[in-house]
Design a protein around this motif. Structure first.
Motif, PDB file in Angstrom:
ATOM      1  N   ASP B 122       0.839  -1.244   0.011  1.00  0.00           N
ATOM      2  CA  ASP B 122       0.108  -0.077   0.028  1.00  0.00           C
ATOM      3  C   ASP B 122       0.993   1.193   0.052  1.00  0.00           C
ATOM      4  O   ASP B 122       0.678   2.132  -0.685  1.00  0.00           O
ATOM      5  N   TYR B 124       4.032   1.650  -1.148  1.00  0.00           N
ATOM      6  CA  TYR B 124       4.795   1.995  -2.518  1.00  0.00           C
ATOM      7  C   TYR B 124       3.518   2.436  -3.340  1.00  0.00           C
ATOM      8  O   TYR B 124       3.880   2.977  -4.246  1.00  0.00           O
ATOM      9  N   ASP B 126       1.088   3.960  -2.856  1.00  0.00           N
ATOM     10  CA  ASP B 126       0.663   5.220  -2.654  1.00  0.00           C
ATOM     11  C   ASP B 126       1.635   6.313  -3.202  1.00  0.00           C
ATOM     12  O   ASP B 126       1.554   7.626  -3.714  1.00  0.00           O
ATOM     13  N   LEU B 127       3.136   5.733  -2.802  1.00  0.00           N
ATOM     14  CA  LEU B 127       3.972   6.719  -3.299  1.00  0.00           C
ATOM     15  C   LEU B 127       4.243   6.814  -4.777  1.00  0.00           C
ATOM     16  O   LEU B 127       4.510   7.875  -5.323  1.00  0.00           O
ATOM     17  N   GLN B 128       3.682   5.738  -5.240  1.00  0.00           N
ATOM     18  CA  GLN B 128       3.978   5.873  -6.829  1.00  0.00           C
ATOM     19  C   GLN B 128       2.702   6.293  -7.535  1.00  0.00           C
ATOM     20  O   GLN B 128       2.583   6.532  -8.885  1.00  0.00           O
ATOM     21  N   GLY B 129       1.838   6.640  -6.821  1.00  0.00           N
ATOM     22  CA  GLY B 129       0.599   7.328  -7.315  1.00  0.00           C
ATOM     23  C   GLY B 129      -0.403   6.269  -8.208  1.00  0.00           C
ATOM     24  O   GLY B 129      -0.870   6.634  -9.081  1.00  0.00           O
ATOM     25  N   VAL B 130      -0.374   4.959  -7.528  1.00  0.00           N
ATOM     26  CA  VAL B 130      -1.301   3.971  -8.184  1.00  0.00           C
ATOM     27  C   VAL B 130      -2.796   4.339  -7.806  1.00  0.00           C
ATOM     28  O   VAL B 130      -2.941   4.452  -6.661  1.00  0.00           O
ATOM     29  N   ALA B 131      -3.669   4.465  -8.992  1.00  0.00           N
ATOM     30  CA  ALA B 131      -5.191   4.834  -8.670  1.00  0.00           C
ATOM     31  C   ALA B 131      -5.649   3.699  -7.798  1.00  0.00           C
ATOM     32  O   ALA B 131      -5.010   2.424  -8.126  1.00  0.00           O
ATOM     33  N   HIS B 132      -6.541   4.112  -6.787  1.00  0.00           N
ATOM     34  CA  HIS B 132      -7.031   2.998  -6.065  1.00  0.00           C
ATOM     35  C   HIS B 132      -7.887   1.641  -7.077  1.00  0.00           C
ATOM     36  O   HIS B 132      -7.791   0.517  -6.631  1.00  0.00           O
ATOM     37  N   ARG B 135      -5.646  -0.981  -8.210  1.00  0.00           N
ATOM     38  CA  ARG B 135      -4.896  -1.642  -7.377  1.00  0.00           C
ATOM     39  C   ARG B 135      -5.297  -3.096  -7.077  1.00  0.00           C
ATOM     40  O   ARG B 135      -4.228  -3.985  -7.099  1.00  0.00           O
ATOM     41  N   ARG B 175       3.768  -0.460  -9.941  1.00  0.00           N
ATOM     42  CA  ARG B 175       3.069   0.707 -11.042  1.00  0.00           C
ATOM     43  C   ARG B 175       3.678   0.139 -12.322  1.00  0.00           C
ATOM     44  O   ARG B 175       3.572   0.966 -13.273  1.00  0.00           O
ATOM     45  N   GLN B 176       4.014  -0.914 -12.599  1.00  0.00           N
ATOM     46  CA  GLN B 176       4.491  -1.388 -13.937  1.00  0.00           C
ATOM     47  C   GLN B 176       5.386  -0.581 -14.530  1.00  0.00           C
ATOM     48  O   GLN B 176       5.190  -0.089 -15.431  1.00  0.00           O
TER      49      GLN B 176
ATOM     50  N   THR C  15      -2.205  13.446  -6.162  1.00  0.00           N
ATOM     51  CA  THR C  15      -1.045  12.438  -6.170  1.00  0.00           C
ATOM     52  C   THR C  15      -0.237  12.954  -4.963  1.00  0.00           C
ATOM     53  O   THR C  15       0.329  12.073  -4.217  1.00  0.00           O
ATOM     54  N   MET C  18      -2.156  11.709  -1.866  1.00  0.00           N
ATOM     55  CA  MET C  18      -1.918  10.247  -1.975  1.00  0.00           C
ATOM     56  C   MET C  18      -0.774   9.832  -1.290  1.00  0.00           C
ATOM     57  O   MET C  18      -0.503   9.062  -0.288  1.00  0.00           O
ATOM     58  N   ARG C  19       0.464  10.475  -1.748  1.00  0.00           N
ATOM     59  CA  ARG C  19       1.800  10.048  -1.340  1.00  0.00           C
ATOM     60  C   ARG C  19       1.950  10.587   0.169  1.00  0.00           C
ATOM     61  O   ARG C  19       2.350   9.818   0.833  1.00  0.00           O
ATOM     62  N   PRO C 228       8.486   8.698  -6.815  1.00  0.00           N
ATOM     63  CA  PRO C 228       8.410  10.022  -7.071  1.00  0.00           C
ATOM     64  C   PRO C 228       8.365  11.156  -5.969  1.00  0.00           C
ATOM     65  O   PRO C 228       7.911  12.237  -6.138  1.00  0.00           O
TER      66      PRO C 228
END
Lengths: 369, 605, 385
Positions: B122, B124, B126-132, B135, B175-176, C15, C18-19, C228
């Motif tokens: 979760d 990472y 969030d940090l990578q900005g993956v949309a919910h 997920r 995040r691929q 984002t 979110m981060r 990021p």
């Protein structure tokens, strides 16, 4: 066996002294603390800021104000003209004390009636407030004596004459600096010992030691000896600074002092190694040392007398080696207390040291994983 | 047709930009560090490209500059000169955009041990900005791939080393990313987990068209890459398709066996024979790599040997690596110390020769309710090299610590050199030597001071200590470094010093816990040469390792899983055990994985 | 390269939130799973406050004194009776000065009061009779307080005599003292608020310095840096959770101060809350700044103890009066945040909302907070060097 212990001692010295950081940590902060402590830790008041609200135009009132102004303990910061100026000047901490002289002060004095001097002090720091009042009282007392001598009148039938033993000018620095010797010695031995086993555990060298033919007792001694010598050296340095820089009198015998120092180091090292062998990481060692040291300092009588504490807490201080060492230090420095009067202290520290070292040795053997 | 190394060096800066086909490009990259005032040139004008949709392996001995290169590519360091272009952006000037595009897994991946598997994912995400909304699918896929699906609620700190590595990879992949940088993802990981990690990487390249740059110390992994870049002392030494590089060695590799000779004596002899570049024990054979243009002559190699046989063997990538590095070493004149057998190792006062030196009988260790070692029994006799293998968390280290007397057993009996080290008088410990995986030396102390300390700790008399110290300085070529702090030595030298310290008192038994992990192949060879010589001289060796190649050096080995011994025997016997219809000639790794997988359903439930 | 999902620009506000939320949630989970953070935030205030609140007192009561009356008479009896009545003294009568001195050497008494053989006689003479007081001066502070108490006893006794003799024996100038804010001169009333400042320094600086260094040590920082996230997000992600934790510790300390130690809170709770929040920011800023210098927990811990805890203890005016320090030390105290906070706390607790104290000190705190947080922001680069 002694060759092995010697090798361990040399190794321990080298690891402490070769690392620039730990070399700095054991020398510089204690010296800085000694200087700052030595100058900052004092209960003697100097230049207490005070304001004067004088409604009396007479000479007597002016003389009294001049007596305050002339004392090194007081410094006039404001002159008030109105009653309502008193509160702001105290509230804002501009002045710690306000002396208020009523309009009939000189008249009363000349007429032989008791003249009132009102003193208002800021009680936010009650200790400072009380000391300021004491200072003011002694100035007024001197003023009274002179007044009676010049203008006649009835001297009181009895008066007090005070003499202070061991510290005739009641310099609180003389009280604190021997205490700092104990405090910093404790700090340094804790820093050196409390992390030593944990550091070896983290680096994996402790396992390497345990598979050699060294006995736990030998490893313990190898760890204790360097700390002991570092502690002695550090304490000697601080004692020299105390005597030659801060000019604290040293009346007792060095032999008595070093007996106390050696026994204190024994107990501090024992406790430090105990914390160290309990801690798995250096962080735990550091926190452990901290959690031990704060109460040890607070409950040692360093800044506040043990007699002022509740009975239960006083009993707790009996376990604190610093408590005994402070008695030895102050006794030897200021009172010149002879060896035999300190036997009780020596015995207590030796007992704490022996128990702590025994526990540490046991933990060495049984906390290997 | 793979481009040759020369083609890259010649190519000028292409003004048109690398284009979509080159997600990663290094141009004349240089970087130096100054630890304690010394200048260390970590990278010296390195240039190469990574092609889209390939796996590029970055290999080289330790301190070759692999990690520095990775960090520069991730924008974590700024180069002294030259540039890195990542996905068309400059890694230094536009580091934030670069970091938003790539996935990077550092050597010690930053998992939060006190967070669960799910919570790490979760974070990472969030940090990578993956949309919910994306997920759930992605998590399912990743957890499936990493085999972590049943453990989402377990704390990361409680995972085994292999599982941690897989979780780290999964976190990097939330995040691929189109480009993936992996810094030694398989170091210290058992063969089974390594194989699984590789399966993930292969899948990524095949299905998601990811480009991967990974560094590794395992040369067998290099063969799985599409392209290999060899770094040495901050320079790019070689580059190309590993198969092409391997095939350069065609006709230079042989397998020799001589049943009448001990394999260790044979190997020691052959490695010094003229024309031989490399000689390695492989089970019952010795594998030879010949110098260019030299054909092996059995008569010349082993004069008078009767039933010796020599057959040609298929080359491996490792052979070309060794050939290149050895050539390099000769150029620089810093050849590894000659493989003289160590000066008369102890024919110490031994009582019974054939009797077991290490005996474990129903040895057991519990931590709370957890049984880390479940009643294992084995015996090791004098002069034997005994290997202990197993997946991460199989109980190897626990067993090892009990043998050394560092951990009391919960049950069973244990005798080392006739005594239980836990209760024996301290003097009994002077018969063992111990070298742990972390090279546990006093890093502030100099080489000389470490040697002096350990000789005193083992109670050597003054003259004997002097003599042993001279021996160590000469034998391990440590003399020029006598006064440098041991913490500043390179990994290879640290390992030499650690072994020297463990041998100061000439022990009868030597315990080696993953002694070569992280060390490059050249240093590893040198290390084993010494160990072999010690074994020849009668020292009993107990070793744990993750390198299957090293398992081949052992006389006998035991493979452990979940606290039990699965199999025990000579390397050939263990391999025999794994032979099937489909796999007529299994490698040690096949045997290992076969055994563990057969076990797995019971173990992981 | 053409994957659309990774093109979501990293600057988008969604984002960012979110981060930040991800970082904060991580931090909270770690706090609740690692007992040592909780211990520092809640157990330490508890222990320290209990220790200080009960263990430390500058109010000497029941001081053991030796009374030596060389020739008892009615006059001496009335004087010693005054000692027996005082709550400050526990008098013991000794026959000779020598015996009393031996008792003082053995630390059985802190002071000796001697009434000479001719006391009664000189009491009626013109010059008056001396009352000899010998104090043990080693602890100068206590000695001075003892002397003050003896003067007090003496004064009461004089009035008593005056009443008996029916004439005024009053001194020419009489002091009428008024102690504002703390009329009973309870030292606990100023020690406890001061202690709150020390505890907040510890929570703020020690905790943040150590947790930041932990990320470097465990290698998690490197993994964070290649995502990021910006450095500001990482700093905020640390600042906010520990700010909340610190405010929790503060609430606990204030509650204990008011209800357990019965220190009056005369100022407004909201002002207390607001200034404490500001101070906490400064302390957290210090901790973060330390962690940008030291990347190992060990070094960070040592710096935090030496650079924040001890100065806060000694140079904040918490116990020792800043005004009495030498000028050079006085100058140093200006960079110590705890100094301003101690002044605010002692005022808010004991005096009330005195803006003339609160405002300038708050301003100084704000300046320090900006400096520390700004330096941290400036020094933290997304680089490993």
């Amino acid at each position: 066996m002694w060759r092995r212990i010697l090798a361990l001692t040399i190794k321990e010295f080298l690891t402490i002294l070769k690392d620039k950081r730990s070399r700095v940590v054991i020398v510089v902060p204690p010296l800085i603390q000694l200087m700052v402590f030595g100058y900052a830790a004092t209960f003697d008041l100097k230049h207490v800021p005070f304001a004067v609200f004088n409604e009396d135009r007479g000479i007597a009132a002016r003389e009294l104000v001049a007596a305050f102004r002339g004392s090194p303990s007081f410094e006039e910061v404001a002159r008030l003209a109105q009653d309502r100026e008193i509160a702001p000047v105290i509230d804002s901490k501009q002045a710690l004390m306000v002396m208020r002289i009523g309009p009939r002060f000189s008249a009363d004095l000349l007429a032989g009636r008791p003249a009132q001097l009102q003193i208002i002090v800021d009680g936010r720091n009650s200790n400072t407030a009380q000391l300021a009042v004491n200072y003011a009282q002694s100035i007024v007392k001197r003023f009274n004596t002179e007044w009676i001598a010049r203008h006649g009148g009835s001297a009181p039938p009895a008066y007090t004459e005070m003499r202070a033993w061991f510290n005739p000018n009641l310099e609180s620095r003389w009280f604190f600096i021997p205490g700092i010797v104990g405090l910093l010695t404790l700090l340094v031995t804790m820093l050196v010992t409390a992390l030593s086993v944990a550091r070896e555990r983290e680096q994996g060298t402790f396992d390497q030691l345990l598979v050699t033919p060294l006995r736990p007792g030998e490893i313990l001694l190898g760890k204790a000896l360097p700390s002991f010598f570092i502690g002695i050296a550090e304490a000697t340095l601080i004692i020299l600074v105390a005597v030659f820089w801060f000019e604290v009198p040293f009346l007792g015998s060095p032999l008595t002092l070093y007996t106390g120092l050696a026994l204190f180091l024994l107990s501090a090292i024992g406790l430090g190694l105990m914390i160290s062998s309990l801690a798995v990481t250096q962080q735990q060692g550091l926190l452990g040392a901290f959690f031990f040291m704060v109460p040890a300092i607070i409950l040692s009588g360093f800044a506040t007398p043990i007699e002022n504490m509740p009975a239960l807490v006083q009993d707790l201080t009996l376990l604190n080696p610093l408590r005994y060492f402070l008695v030895v230090l102050r006794g030897v420095f200021l009172e010149g207390t002879p060896f035999h009067l300190l036997l009780h202290q020596f015995f207590a520290m030796a007992a704490i040291g022996a128990v702590a070292l025994a526990i540490a040795a046991w933990l060495f053997r049984h906390r290997m994983y | 047709m793979p481009p040759t190394a020369a083609a890259y060096q010649a190519s000028p800066h292409s003004p048109a930009g690398p284009g979509d086909d080159t997600p990663l490009q290094f141009d004349q990259l240089s970087k130096a560090f100054r630890p304690n005032g010394r200048l260390v040139q970590a990278l010296d004008k390195v240039s190469f490209r990574v092609r889209h949709g390939t796996v590029t392996g970055l290999i080289g001995p330790d301190s070759a500059g692999k990690t520095t290169l990775m960090r520069l590519a991730a924008g974590l360091l700024a180069p002294d000169s030259g540039s890195v272009t990542v996905l068309g952006k400059n890694a230094t000037a536009q580091s934030l955009q670069v970091q938003a595009g790539i996935g990077y897994m550092p050597q010690r991946f930053g998992l939060y041990d006190d967070l669960t598997v799910q919570e790490n994912l979760d974070l990472y995400a969030d940090l990578q900005g993956v949309a919910h909304i994306d997920r759930a699918d992605r998590y399912g896929e990743l957890l499936q791939m990493a085999g972590l699906a049943p453990f989402t609620r377990r704390l990361a700190g409680q995972l085994s080393g292999g599982m941690k590595q897989k979780l780290g990879l999964a976190c990097t992949l939330v995040r691929q990313p189109p480009l993936l940088l992996l810094d030694e993802p398989t170091v210290g990981v058992d063969p089974l987990s390594r194989r699984e990690l590789w399966a993930i990487v292969d899948r990524l390249v095949r299905k998601e068209n990811t480009t991967v740059l990974l560094s590794t110390a395992y040369l067998d992994e290099a063969e799985r890459c599409d392209e290999v870049v060899l770094l040495h002392e901050g320079r790019r030494l070689d580059q190309g398709d590993p198969k092409t590089l391997r095939d350069r060695m065609l006709g230079r590799t042989y397998s020799l066996s001589a049943p009448n000779l001990s394999k260790r004596a044979l190997q020691a002899h052959l490695s010094r024979a003229p024309g031989v570049l490399d000689a390695l024990i492989q089970g019952e054979h010795v594998r030879l790599v010949m110098e260019e243009g030299t054909r092996p002559d059995l008569e010349q190699l082993l004069p008078g040997a009767e039933d010796a046989s020599l057959t040609e063997a298929p080359p491996r990538y490792e052979d070309s690596f060794i050939a290149l590095l050895k050539a390099q070493a000769q150029v620089h004149g810093a050849a590894p110390s000659p493989a003289d057998p160590p000066a008369a190792a102890p024919p110490a006062a031994q009582t019974a020769n054939a009797a077991a030196v290490i005996e474990a009988d129903r040895l057991e260790r519990r931590f709370g309710a957890f049984r880390a070692v479940k009643g294992i029994s084995f015996a090791v006799s004098r002069g034997e090299v005994f290997g202990l293998l197993g997946a991460n968390g199989a109980g190897k280290t626990t067993t090892f610590r009990m043998l050394c007397g560092l951990l009391p057993p919960s049950g069973g009996s244990l005798r080392v050199a006739g005594v239980d080290l836990r209760h024996a008088p301290a003097a009994a410990r002077s018969r063992i030597g111990y070298m742990s995986q972390k090279f546990s030396l006093y890093s502030q102390l100099s080489v000389m001071e470490n040697l002096r300390f350990f000789s005193s700790a083992y109670g050597l008399a003054r003259e004997r200590a002097q003599e042993r110290m001279r021996w160590a300085m000469a034998e391990f070529a440590l003399a020029p470094l006598a006064d440098s702090a041991s913490g500043e030595l390179s990994l290879g030298y640290k390992q030499r010093l650690a072994l020297a310290c463990a041998l100061m008192h000439e022990p009868d038994i030597l315990f080696l816990d993953e002694p070569t992990s992280g060390v490059d192949p050249l240093a590893r060879r040198e290390f084993w040469q010494r160990i072999n010589a010690l074994a020849e001289a009668g020292v009993t060796i107990m070793v744990t390792t993750h390198f299957m190649e090293e398992a081949e050096y052992c006389d006998r080995l035991a493979i452990m899983a979940t606290g039990e011994i699965l199999t025990m025997g000579t390397p050939s016997a263990v391999k025999q055990h794994a032979r099937t219809e489909t796999l007529p000639d299994p490698t040690m790794e096949d045997a290992f994985i076969g055994l563990i997988e057969a076990r797995a359903p019971a173990g992981t439930a | 390269m053409s994957d659309p999902r990774q093109r979501n620009g990293s600057a988008a506000p969604g984002t960012f939130r979110m981060r930040l939320r991800g970082l904060m949630r991580k931090e909270f989970l770690q706090i609740f799973r690692d007992p040592s953070s909780i211990a520092i935030a809640f157990l330490m205030p508890l222990i320290l406050l209990l220790l200080f609140g009960y263990g430390v007192s500058l109010d000497s009561e029941s001081i053991p004194v030796a009374l030596v009356v060389e020739q008892p008479s009615a006059d001496t009896a009335s004087f010693t009776a005054a000692f027996h009545k005082s709550r400050y003294f526990v008098p013991t009568t000794y026959a000779t000065t020598r015996e009393a001195e031996a008792a003082m050497m053995a630390r059985q008494v802190n002071a000796i009061v001697v009434l000479r053989r001719d006391f009664a006689q000189r009491l009626r003479g013109a010059d008056g009779a001396p009352i000899q007081l010998i104090v043990n001066g080693v602890d100068a502070n206590t000695a001075r307080i003892v002397a003050g108490y003896v003067e007090g006893v003496w004064g009461t006794w004089l009035e008593h005599i005056a009443l008996a003799r029916g004439r005024s024996l009053a001194q020419p100038v009489q002091i009428e003292q008024r102690v504002w804010f703390n009329s009973e001169l309870r030292s606990r009333n100023f020690l406890v608020p001061g202690l709150v400042a020390i505890i907040m320094t510890l929570i703020g600086a020690l905790l943040t310095a150590m947790v930041m260094a932990r990320e470097w040590e465990r290698g998690t920082m490197e993994a964070l840096l290649v995502t990021p996230v910006t450095m500001r997000e990482i700093i905020l992600g640390k600042l906010i959770p520990y700010f909340i934790l610190g405010m929790g510790g503060l609430a606990l300390s204030v509650a204990m101060a008011i209800w357990l130690f019965e220190v009056p809170l005369r100022g407004s709770p909201w002002l207390l809350f607001a200034t404490s929040a500001l101070f906490l920011l400064t302390a957290l800023g210090m901790g973060l700044f330390i962690s940008t210098i030291a990347r190992s927990q060990f070094v960070a811990g040592q710096i935090a103890l030496i650079a924040t805890f001890l100065p806060a203890f000694l140079l904040s005016g918490f116990i020792f009066d800043i005004g009495s320090m030498p000028d050079i030390v006085k100058v140093i105290t200006h960079v110590i945040a705890a100094r301003y906070y101690v002044a605010i706390l002692q005022t808010l607790f004991l005096a009330g909302d005195t803006w003339s104290v609160v405002l300038p000190n708050t301003l100084a705190l704000a300046v320090l907070a900006v400096i520390f947080l700004g330096l941290t922001q400036l020094k933290s680069r997304k680089r490993l060097e």
